[in-house]
Design an enzyme around this catalytic site. Structure first.
Site, PDB file in Angstrom:
ATOM      1  N   GLU A   1      -7.133  18.952  11.077  1.00 53.97           N
ATOM      2  CA  GLU A   1      -7.333  19.494  12.427  1.00 53.97           C
ATOM      3  C   GLU A   1      -8.677  19.071  13.055  1.00 53.97           C
ATOM      4  OE1 GLU A   1      -4.727  23.599  12.258  1.00 53.97           O
ATOM      5  OE2 GLU A   1      -6.630  23.597  11.205  1.00 53.97           O
TER       6      GLU A   1
ATOM      7  N   GLU B   1      -6.113  32.072  12.573  1.00 56.32           N
ATOM      8  CA  GLU B   1      -7.562  32.149  12.845  1.00 56.32           C
ATOM      9  C   GLU B   1      -7.934  32.545  14.273  1.00 56.32           C
ATOM     10  OE1 GLU B   1      -6.194  29.123  11.716  1.00 56.32           O
ATOM     11  OE2 GLU B   1      -6.555  29.519   9.585  1.00 56.32           O
TER      12      GLU B   1
ATOM     13  N   ASP C   1       5.815  23.911  13.563  1.00 53.00           N
ATOM     14  CA  ASP C   1       7.036  24.524  13.010  1.00 53.00           C
ATOM     15  C   ASP C   1       7.424  25.689  13.901  1.00 53.00           C
ATOM     16  OD1 ASP C   1       5.977  27.252  11.719  1.00 53.00           O
ATOM     17  OD2 ASP C   1       4.487  25.713  11.377  1.00 53.00           O
TER      18      ASP C   1
HETATM   19  N1  ADE Z   1       0.225  27.531  11.304  1.00 48.51           N
HETATM   20  C1  ADE Z   1       1.211  26.643  11.521  1.00 48.51           C
HETATM   21  N2  ADE Z   1       2.424  27.204  11.364  1.00 48.51           N
HETATM   22  C2  ADE Z   1       2.182  28.504  11.048  1.00 48.51           C
HETATM   23  C3  ADE Z   1       3.021  29.602  10.743  1.00 48.51           C
HETATM   24  N3  ADE Z   1       4.342  29.471  10.739  1.00 48.51           N
HETATM   25  N4  ADE Z   1       2.444  30.790  10.452  1.00 48.51           N
HETATM   26  C4  ADE Z   1       1.098  30.917  10.447  1.00 48.51           C
HETATM   27  N5  ADE Z   1       0.258  29.916  10.708  1.00 48.51           N
HETATM   28  C5  ADE Z   1       0.790  28.714  11.011  1.00 48.51           C
END
Ligand code: ADE
Length: 233
Positions: free
Chosen positions: A12, A175, A198
């Site tokens: 990142e 975060e 996702d």
């Molecule tokens: N960061 C990326 N995908 C996530 C998810 N499904 N839950 C928490 N943090 C994430």
């Protein structure tokens, strides 16, 4: 004006660190801070590590040591809004700690005692400038709304539905709200800029593994565009 930029994982933030000029590195509480310039804008970039406590440590130390004019949290997130597809950009106007729960004492879930709010407002100009910056990137669509954070990788339809219904959230990560909480207490404007890796559903783990890198690059494209916007104004 100095812009603080915080990400959790190497993927990142590494590209930003590699691009920086006039770099000075300092380590505080185990976290490295890269101070320097990108596109002639003064920045300080840090990789906090995953989760709310790492992010809070990083944010407080950054504020005390570097006095940034604003802090932006960049990286990837799980999409909650149906409009958000993998690779798209989510920008927060408010953030919520979704796992803050004193409901047994009569508080609503997400309520942060002390500051006595659930939704922490982002810095108005930061959210607006991030939106302008994202629009300049071809082929990436953007949604602005509430981003929720907790010390959980969300990977079930049930939990996803709960977060949408309870907080009207568009994306979830681990975060942003913690960074927002620390900034709010220090009166520092902040923003959260995330690209979707996702959909926080039953396939989230597989999708995250496949698309995390691509999504992280999209988030980096937007923060670079943001820095160009800041430079012009
Ligand atoms: N960061 C990326 N995908 C996530 C998810 N499904 N839950 C928490 N943090 C994430």
């Amino acid at each position: 004006m100095r812009i603080g930029i915080i990400g959790a994982m190497t993927v990142e933030v590494q590209m930003l660190k590699d691009m920086m000029q006039n770099v000075n590195v300092a380590k505080v509480s185990g976290i490295e801070y890269y101070a320097g310039t990108i596109s002639d804008v003064e920045v300080v970039v840090a990789q906090a590590g995953v989760g709310k406590v790492n992010a809070a440590i990083c944010t407080e130390a950054m504020i005390l040591k570097y006095e940034p004019s604003a802090i932006i949290n960049i990286g990837v997130a799980g999409g909650l809004a149906t409009a958000l597809k993998v690779g798209d950009i989510a920008i927060a106007d408010t953030v919520v700690e979704h796992d803050m729960d004193t409901s047994a004492l009569g508080d609503p879930i997400g309520f942060i005692s002390g500051i006595d709010i659930i939704n922490i407002p982002c810095g108005g100009w930061v959210t607006e400038a991030l939106g302008v910056a994202a629009k300049k990137i071809d082929g990436i669509s953007t949604l602005c709304g509430t981003i929720v954070s907790g010390d959980q990788f969300i990977s079930s339809k049930e939990k996803k539905t709960e977060l949408v219904n309870r907080f009207d959230a568009i994306a979830t990560e681990m975060e942003g709200a913690s960074i927002g909480h620390v900034c709010y207490m220090n009166d520092v404007p902040f923003g959260v800029l995330r690209a979707i890796s996702d959909s926080a559903d039953d396939e989230a783990d597989m999708s995250f593994n496949e698309f995390c890198e691509m999504a992280a690059k999209n988030s980096l494209k937007v923060i670079l565009s943001f820095l160009e916007t800041v430079k012009e104004n």
